[in-house]
Design an enzyme around this catalytic site. Structure first.
Site, PDB file in Angstrom:
ATOM      1  N   LYS A 153      38.738  33.072  21.442  1.00  0.00           N
ATOM      2  CA  LYS A 153      37.494  32.517  21.969  1.00  0.00           C
ATOM      3  C   LYS A 153      37.085  31.372  21.055  1.00  0.00           C
ATOM      4  CE  LYS A 153      34.352  33.645  25.187  1.00  0.00           C
ATOM      5  NZ  LYS A 153      34.547  34.245  26.513  1.00  0.00           N
ATOM      6  N   GLY A 168      22.040  41.319  41.505  1.00  0.00           N
ATOM      7  CA  GLY A 168      22.558  39.970  41.246  1.00  0.00           C
ATOM      8  C   GLY A 168      23.372  39.459  42.412  1.00  0.00           C
ATOM      9  N   GLY A 196      24.644  36.194  42.738  1.00  0.00           N
ATOM     10  CA  GLY A 196      25.143  34.876  42.338  1.00  0.00           C
ATOM     11  C   GLY A 196      26.538  34.659  42.875  1.00  0.00           C
ATOM     12  N   VAL A 220      29.467  35.826  42.057  1.00  0.00           N
ATOM     13  CA  VAL A 220      30.279  37.023  42.290  1.00  0.00           C
ATOM     14  C   VAL A 220      29.558  37.985  43.229  1.00  0.00           C
ATOM     15  CG1 VAL A 220      31.468  38.975  41.242  1.00  0.00           C
ATOM     16  CG2 VAL A 220      31.323  36.815  39.998  1.00  0.00           C
TER      17      VAL A 220
HETATM   18  P1  NAD Z   1      25.643  33.887  38.429  1.00  0.00           P
HETATM   19  O1  NAD Z   1      24.806  33.269  37.393  1.00  0.00           O
HETATM   20  O2  NAD Z   1      26.203  33.034  39.531  1.00  0.00           O
HETATM   21  O3  NAD Z   1      24.837  35.074  39.150  1.00  0.00           O
HETATM   22  C1  NAD Z   1      23.996  35.957  38.484  1.00  0.00           C
HETATM   23  C2  NAD Z   1      22.874  36.333  39.449  1.00  0.00           C
HETATM   24  O4  NAD Z   1      22.081  37.353  38.856  1.00  0.00           O
HETATM   25  C3  NAD Z   1      21.946  35.170  39.788  1.00  0.00           C
HETATM   26  O5  NAD Z   1      21.764  35.075  41.182  1.00  0.00           O
HETATM   27  C4  NAD Z   1      20.643  35.578  39.072  1.00  0.00           C
HETATM   28  O6  NAD Z   1      19.492  35.084  39.725  1.00  0.00           O
HETATM   29  C5  NAD Z   1      20.728  37.071  39.127  1.00  0.00           C
HETATM   30  N1  NAD Z   1      19.881  37.750  38.151  1.00  0.00           N
HETATM   31  C6  NAD Z   1      19.612  37.396  36.869  1.00  0.00           C
HETATM   32  N2  NAD Z   1      18.776  38.286  36.310  1.00  0.00           N
HETATM   33  C7  NAD Z   1      18.504  39.204  37.241  1.00  0.00           C
HETATM   34  C8  NAD Z   1      17.699  40.374  37.267  1.00  0.00           C
HETATM   35  N3  NAD Z   1      16.993  40.771  36.200  1.00  0.00           N
HETATM   36  N4  NAD Z   1      17.657  41.108  38.401  1.00  0.00           N
HETATM   37  C9  NAD Z   1      18.355  40.720  39.488  1.00  0.00           C
HETATM   38  N5  NAD Z   1      19.122  39.628  39.527  1.00  0.00           N
HETATM   39  C10 NAD Z   1      19.196  38.877  38.421  1.00  0.00           C
HETATM   40  O7  NAD Z   1      26.824  34.655  37.655  1.00  0.00           O
HETATM   41  P2  NAD Z   1      28.209  35.167  38.241  1.00  0.00           P
HETATM   42  O8  NAD Z   1      29.253  34.162  37.970  1.00  0.00           O
HETATM   43  O9  NAD Z   1      28.017  35.682  39.616  1.00  0.00           O
HETATM   44  O10 NAD Z   1      28.500  36.386  37.244  1.00  0.00           O
HETATM   45  C11 NAD Z   1      27.788  37.616  37.369  1.00  0.00           C
HETATM   46  C12 NAD Z   1      28.201  38.554  36.246  1.00  0.00           C
HETATM   47  O11 NAD Z   1      29.605  38.792  36.297  1.00  0.00           O
HETATM   48  C13 NAD Z   1      27.934  38.029  34.837  1.00  0.00           C
HETATM   49  O12 NAD Z   1      27.614  39.110  33.996  1.00  0.00           O
HETATM   50  C14 NAD Z   1      29.273  37.443  34.418  1.00  0.00           C
HETATM   51  O13 NAD Z   1      29.433  37.438  33.018  1.00  0.00           O
HETATM   52  C15 NAD Z   1      30.226  38.425  35.073  1.00  0.00           C
HETATM   53  N6  NAD Z   1      31.560  37.865  35.336  1.00  0.00           N
HETATM   54  C16 NAD Z   1      31.710  36.810  36.182  1.00  0.00           C
HETATM   55  C17 NAD Z   1      32.982  36.308  36.437  1.00  0.00           C
HETATM   56  C18 NAD Z   1      33.177  35.157  37.398  1.00  0.00           C
HETATM   57  O14 NAD Z   1      34.306  34.938  37.842  1.00  0.00           O
HETATM   58  N7  NAD Z   1      32.152  34.423  37.756  1.00  0.00           N
HETATM   59  C19 NAD Z   1      34.100  36.878  35.823  1.00  0.00           C
HETATM   60  C20 NAD Z   1      33.925  37.969  34.969  1.00  0.00           C
HETATM   61  C21 NAD Z   1      32.641  38.453  34.732  1.00  0.00           C
END
Ligand code: NAD
Length: 366
Positions: A79, A179, A181, A183
């Site tokens: 990292k 959440g 977002g 994913v």
């Molecule tokens: P993102 O930022 O697109 O989505 C996160 C969502 O969570 C947002 O819509 C946000 O408004 C919502 N959120 C934040 N705080 C909240 C709360 N207190 N209550 C309800 N909703 C809340 O992120 P993402 O890319 O979708 O990733 C989501 C999670 O998965 C993260 O923890 C990330 O580390 C993990 N992750 C993502 C990937 C990837 O490919 N994107 C890969 C591995 C792990």
């Protein structure tokens, strides 16, 4: 002090990168390269102290070793962090200077995007080194990993349902998804396609409205998600949401979602077991993202990526077997699977003249 810290975490190499003209202060941590070159994202964050930055990069790089090993990749863990504010301190020179340091490691560390970094920053890194993933698709990059992460999480979910209920019919069960977002929304779509009952929450109202309108989900307030009467809790937002305050409220039988670091502490992980809840270890469930970028190393292919996501089912099944075999919580069993794989592969005697796999560099497009 620094060496003691490094030794305790088992790191191989930690590189402090400084370029005064470019304003670069970065740390690259290579935790373990037994399985292959260390792959892990670059994070940019306004760390309060240099010690905070060091702690973060040591912790995150170690986590990548475990994640990559459980994912079955021929990839080690690493990292990097840049100390700076992503909103104010980005420049071409900064990322090119960082790229030169990555290049100087000759492929022992391969970088990617993480918090605070986007594909445009990676374009600058790519000008100085080929040891980079997550570049633009025109350079053979893999694009947004989120749909793969969601599909991979679905595979992990099926293995987990099978372990808990003896069948993997996603549509038979109900879900509380936190959440919506990149994913989370895709994951909800996949659940809906299988006919599941879904409860959703997000702090962004428009995302909740979309999930209700398009996927027939039932909306709940952000804090009410922990009280929902559903079979599965799927955290897809922040880390640490399974904690002392929330766990006593759970009526869920399974925890399986894509968020990183879902358990606030190991003790909470033990308490989850005592309450009869099956926890699907987060870094095994959400490995789709790293699998997707790892495929860039030998020529990205979307179909191959989708096929690879299905291995997450088997990784989870293996974790549950180890948990039963050794009488340990599933979060510990995931670590054990990683350690066993690294140990077994590390002992393999390679043919004369062949060293452990090493990334030779991507094929450069013009
Ligand atoms: P993102 O930022 O697109 O989505 C996160 C969502 O969570 C947002 O819509 C946000 O408004 C919502 N959120 C934040 N705080 C909240 C709360 N207190 N209550 C309800 N909703 C809340 O992120 P993402 O890319 O979708 O990733 C989501 C999670 O998965 C993260 O923890 C990330 O580390 C993990 N992750 C993502 C990937 C990837 O490919 N994107 C890969 C591995 C792990």
């Amino acid at each position: 002090m620094i060496f003691e810290h490094i030794e305790n975490n088992g790191h191989e190499q930690v590189v402090f990168c400084h370029n005064k003209d470019a304003g670069l202060k970065a740390i690259i941590a290579i935790h373990n390269t037994v399985l292959g070159p260390a792959l892990g994202g670059l994070r940019m964050w306004p760390y309060k102290t240099e010690q905070d930055a060091l702690n973060d990069v040591l912790r995150l790089s170690r986590g990548m070793t475990y994640k990559n090993a459980v994912a079955g990749l021929n990839i080690g863990g690493g990292k990097a962090v840049i100390i700076g504010d992503p909103a104010k301190d980005k420049s071409e020179a900064l990322f090119r200077a960082f790229g030169q340091f990555v290049d100087s490691l000759g492929g022992r560390y391969i970088t990617a995007e993480d918090v605070g970094i986007d594909v445009n920053d990676m374009e600058y890194v790519y000008r100085e080194t080929q040891y980079v993933t997550g570049v633009h698709q025109i350079h053979g990059g893999s694009g947004d990993p989120s749909p793969f992460t969601a599909y991979g999480a679905l595979q992990g979910l099926m293995a987990t349902l099978n372990k808990k209920f003896g069948d993997e019919d996603v549509g038979k069960y109900s879900y509380a998804v936190q959440g919506l977002g990149h994913v989370g929304m895709e994951y909800v779509k996949l659940l809906k396609e299988r006919g599941a009952k879904i409860f959703v929450t997000d702090i962004h109202k428009d995302r909740v409205e979309k999930a209700v309108a398009e996927y027939g989900a039932e909306a709940v307030a952000p804090d009410a998600i922990y009280d929902v009467e559903a079979d599965v809790y799927s955290p897809c937002a922040l880390g640490g949401t399974v904690n002392e305050q929330t766990l006593p409220r759970f009526k869920f039988k399974v925890i399986c979602g894509a968020a990183n670091n879902q358990l606030s502490t190991d003790a909470i992980g033990d308490e989850v077991v005592k309450r009869g809840i099956l926890y699907a270890p987060d870094y095994a469930v959400n490995a789709g993202g790293v699998m997707n970028v790892a495929l860039e190393l030998d020529g990205y292919n979307r179909e191959r990526a989708m096929r690879m996501m299905r291995t997450i089912y088997h990784n989870l099944t293996r974790i549950y077997e180890i948990a039963d075999r050794d009488g340990i919580p599933t979060y510990r069993a995931a670590d054990r699977l990683a350690e066993e794989r690294i140990s077994a592969i590390g002992k393999l005697k390679l043919p004369m003249g062949r060293s452990q796999p090493r990334f030779q560099g991507r094929i450069r497009s013009a």
